[in-house]
Scaffold this motif. Structure first.
Motif, short mmCIF file in Angstrom:
data_model
loop_
_atom_site.label_atom_id
_atom_site.label_comp_id
_atom_site.label_asym_id
_atom_site.label_seq_id
_atom_site.Cartn_x
_atom_site.Cartn_y
_atom_site.Cartn_z
N PHE A 57 -10.11 -17.83 2.18
CA PHE A 57 -10.52 -17.53 1.05
C PHE A 57 -10.21 -15.84 0.82
CE2 PHE A 57 -13.45 -15.57 -2.19
CZ PHE A 57 -13.23 -16.40 -3.24
N LEU A 58 -10.60 -15.05 1.85
CA LEU A 58 -10.40 -13.68 1.57
C LEU A 58 -8.79 -13.43 1.41
CD1 LEU A 58 -11.52 -10.75 1.53
CD2 LEU A 58 -11.35 -10.80 4.06
N ARG A 59 -7.97 -13.96 2.45
CA ARG A 59 -6.53 -13.76 2.34
C ARG A 59 -5.81 -14.39 1.08
NH1 ARG A 59 -4.81 -11.92 6.60
NH2 ARG A 59 -2.63 -12.50 6.40
N ARG A 60 -6.43 -15.33 0.40
CA ARG A 60 -6.13 -15.83 -0.97
C ARG A 60 -6.44 -14.92 -1.96
NH1 ARG A 60 -4.36 -21.85 -1.40
NH2 ARG A 60 -3.85 -22.46 0.69
N ALA A 61 -7.46 -14.59 -1.86
CA ALA A 61 -8.03 -13.99 -3.42
C ALA A 61 -8.13 -12.53 -3.30
CB ALA A 61 -9.61 -14.56 -3.41
N ALA A 62 -7.86 -11.91 -2.10
CA ALA A 62 -8.00 -10.52 -2.32
C ALA A 62 -6.49 -9.72 -2.57
CB ALA A 62 -8.45 -10.12 -0.74
N ARG A 63 -6.51 -8.61 -2.87
CA ARG A 63 -5.30 -7.77 -2.98
C ARG A 63 -5.15 -6.96 -1.90
NH1 ARG A 63 -7.10 -4.64 -8.59
NH2 ARG A 63 -6.70 -6.66 -10.15
N ARG A 64 -3.98 -6.81 -1.55
CA ARG A 64 -3.31 -6.23 -0.59
C ARG A 64 -2.92 -4.79 -1.03
NH1 ARG A 64 -2.64 -11.46 0.43
NH2 ARG A 64 -2.39 -12.19 2.63
N VAL A 65 -3.40 -3.76 -0.18
CA VAL A 65 -3.26 -2.25 -0.49
C VAL A 65 -2.89 -1.79 0.59
CG1 VAL A 65 -4.73 -2.42 -2.66
CG2 VAL A 65 -5.82 -1.70 -0.40
N GLU A 66 -2.12 -0.50 0.48
CA GLU A 66 -1.73 0.31 1.78
C GLU A 66 -3.01 1.26 1.89
OE1 GLU A 66 1.11 0.81 3.96
OE2 GLU A 66 1.39 -1.37 3.29
N GLY A 67 -3.38 1.58 3.27
CA GLY A 67 -4.39 2.74 3.31
C GLY A 67 -4.02 3.50 4.68
N THR A 68 -4.79 4.58 4.69
CA THR A 68 -4.32 5.51 5.91
C THR A 68 -5.71 5.62 6.75
OG1 THR A 68 -3.08 6.84 4.47
CG2 THR A 68 -3.84 7.70 6.48
N VAL A 69 -5.65 5.47 8.00
CA VAL A 69 -6.70 5.61 8.99
C VAL A 69 -7.02 6.94 8.99
CG1 VAL A 69 -7.66 5.28 11.35
CG2 VAL A 69 -5.92 3.46 10.09
N THR A 70 -8.28 7.38 8.64
CA THR A 70 -8.67 8.76 8.76
C THR A 70 -9.56 9.22 10.03
OG1 THR A 70 -10.59 8.58 7.39
CG2 THR A 70 -8.67 8.91 6.19
N GLY A 71 -10.24 8.24 10.44
CA GLY A 71 -10.83 8.13 11.76
C GLY A 71 -11.46 7.19 12.39
N GLN A 72 -12.26 7.20 13.17
CA GLN A 72 -12.86 6.02 13.70
C GLN A 72 -14.60 6.33 14.02
OE1 GLN A 72 -11.19 3.61 16.47
NE2 GLN A 72 -9.16 4.10 15.59
N ALA B 176 -5.70 -0.13 -7.64
CA ALA B 176 -4.94 -0.18 -8.82
C ALA B 176 -5.34 0.76 -10.05
CB ALA B 176 -4.83 -1.71 -9.32
N ASP B 177 -6.56 1.07 -10.28
CA ASP B 177 -7.05 1.79 -11.13
C ASP B 177 -6.92 3.34 -10.75
OD1 ASP B 177 -7.80 -0.42 -12.70
OD2 ASP B 177 -9.60 -0.53 -11.87
N GLY B 178 -6.36 3.58 -9.56
CA GLY B 178 -6.46 4.96 -9.59
C GLY B 178 -7.41 5.57 -8.68
N ILE B 179 -8.61 5.02 -8.24
CA ILE B 179 -9.80 5.31 -7.68
C ILE B 179 -9.67 5.38 -6.11
CG2 ILE B 179 -12.20 5.10 -7.47
CD1 ILE B 179 -12.46 3.37 -10.16
N GLU B 180 -10.00 6.40 -5.58
CA GLU B 180 -9.79 6.53 -4.05
C GLU B 180 -11.01 6.26 -3.38
OE1 GLU B 180 -9.15 10.10 -1.29
OE2 GLU B 180 -7.18 9.60 -2.31
N TYR B 181 -11.03 5.14 -2.63
CA TYR B 181 -12.04 5.06 -1.64
C TYR B 181 -11.86 5.42 -0.12
CZ TYR B 181 -13.25 1.85 -5.72
OH TYR B 181 -13.56 1.55 -6.89
N GLU B 182 -13.07 5.40 0.59
CA GLU B 182 -13.01 5.57 1.87
C GLU B 182 -14.12 4.81 2.44
OE1 GLU B 182 -12.06 9.27 5.19
OE2 GLU B 182 -13.51 9.67 3.48
N GLY C 17 -12.74 -5.54 -7.70
CA GLY C 17 -13.89 -5.04 -8.00
C GLY C 17 -14.94 -4.76 -6.94
N ALA C 18 -14.64 -4.98 -5.86
CA ALA C 18 -15.72 -4.95 -4.59
C ALA C 18 -15.10 -4.38 -3.54
CB ALA C 18 -16.25 -6.51 -4.43
#
Length: 147
Positions: A31-46, A66-72, A97-98
């Motif tokens: 379900f996650l693979r079908r409904a989710a959006r694919r985005v590029e991200g950068t690993v900032t740490g562990q 897609a709205d330009g909001i940055e998340y970490e 949205g999540a």
């Protein structure tokens, strides 16, 4: 029938529980693979955490939606986390949205869930087969005349 027959319940119930739990995980991953959006991200740490009896590393990933909001966020993935170094670009799955539902876009979790589900099926199916064969061998031969 002796009390040893109850020992067959252990692998049967364990296999049944394993196949149900891993099957639910496989359905969730699908379900996650079908409904989710694919985005590029950068690993900032562990971030290290202690799960069960071993230490696990979870990558911290930064991405922009897609709205330009940055998340970490910390991505709860231990399968490939040891291979991720800081600055590495990764593909992520994010539910629209999540942003807390972020996961690495890797088929490893789905494959391991399907494998675990089939191992559970083999365990409970094998136990059930062994019990039925044993019951059939214990039947008196007079039961076979009228079948």
């Amino acid at each position: 029938m002796s009390a040893y027959w109850l020992l067959a319940l252990i692998p049967f119930l364990a296999g049944l529980a394993l196949s149900v739990q891993q099957g639910m995980l496989a359905v969730t991953e699908r379900f996650l693979r079908r409904a989710a959006r694919r985005v590029e991200g950068t690993v900032t740490g562990q971030v290290a955490s202690r799960e069960a009896t071993y230490a696990a590393l979870h990558p911290v990933v930064r991405w922009t939606d897609a709205d330009g909001i940055e998340y970490e966020r910390v991505v709860p993935d231990t399968v490939s986390a040891h291979r991720l170094r800081e600055g590495l670009r990764v593909r992520l799955l994010v539910m629209p949205g999540a942003p807390d539902t972020v996961a690495l876009d890797s088929p490893d979790r789905y494959r391991s869930a399907v494998f675990g589900m089939w191992m559970g099926v083999v365990l409970w199916g094998g136990t059930l087969t062994a019990v039925l064969v044993r019951i059939a061998t214990l039947l008196p031969s007079s039961c076979y005349r009228y079948c």
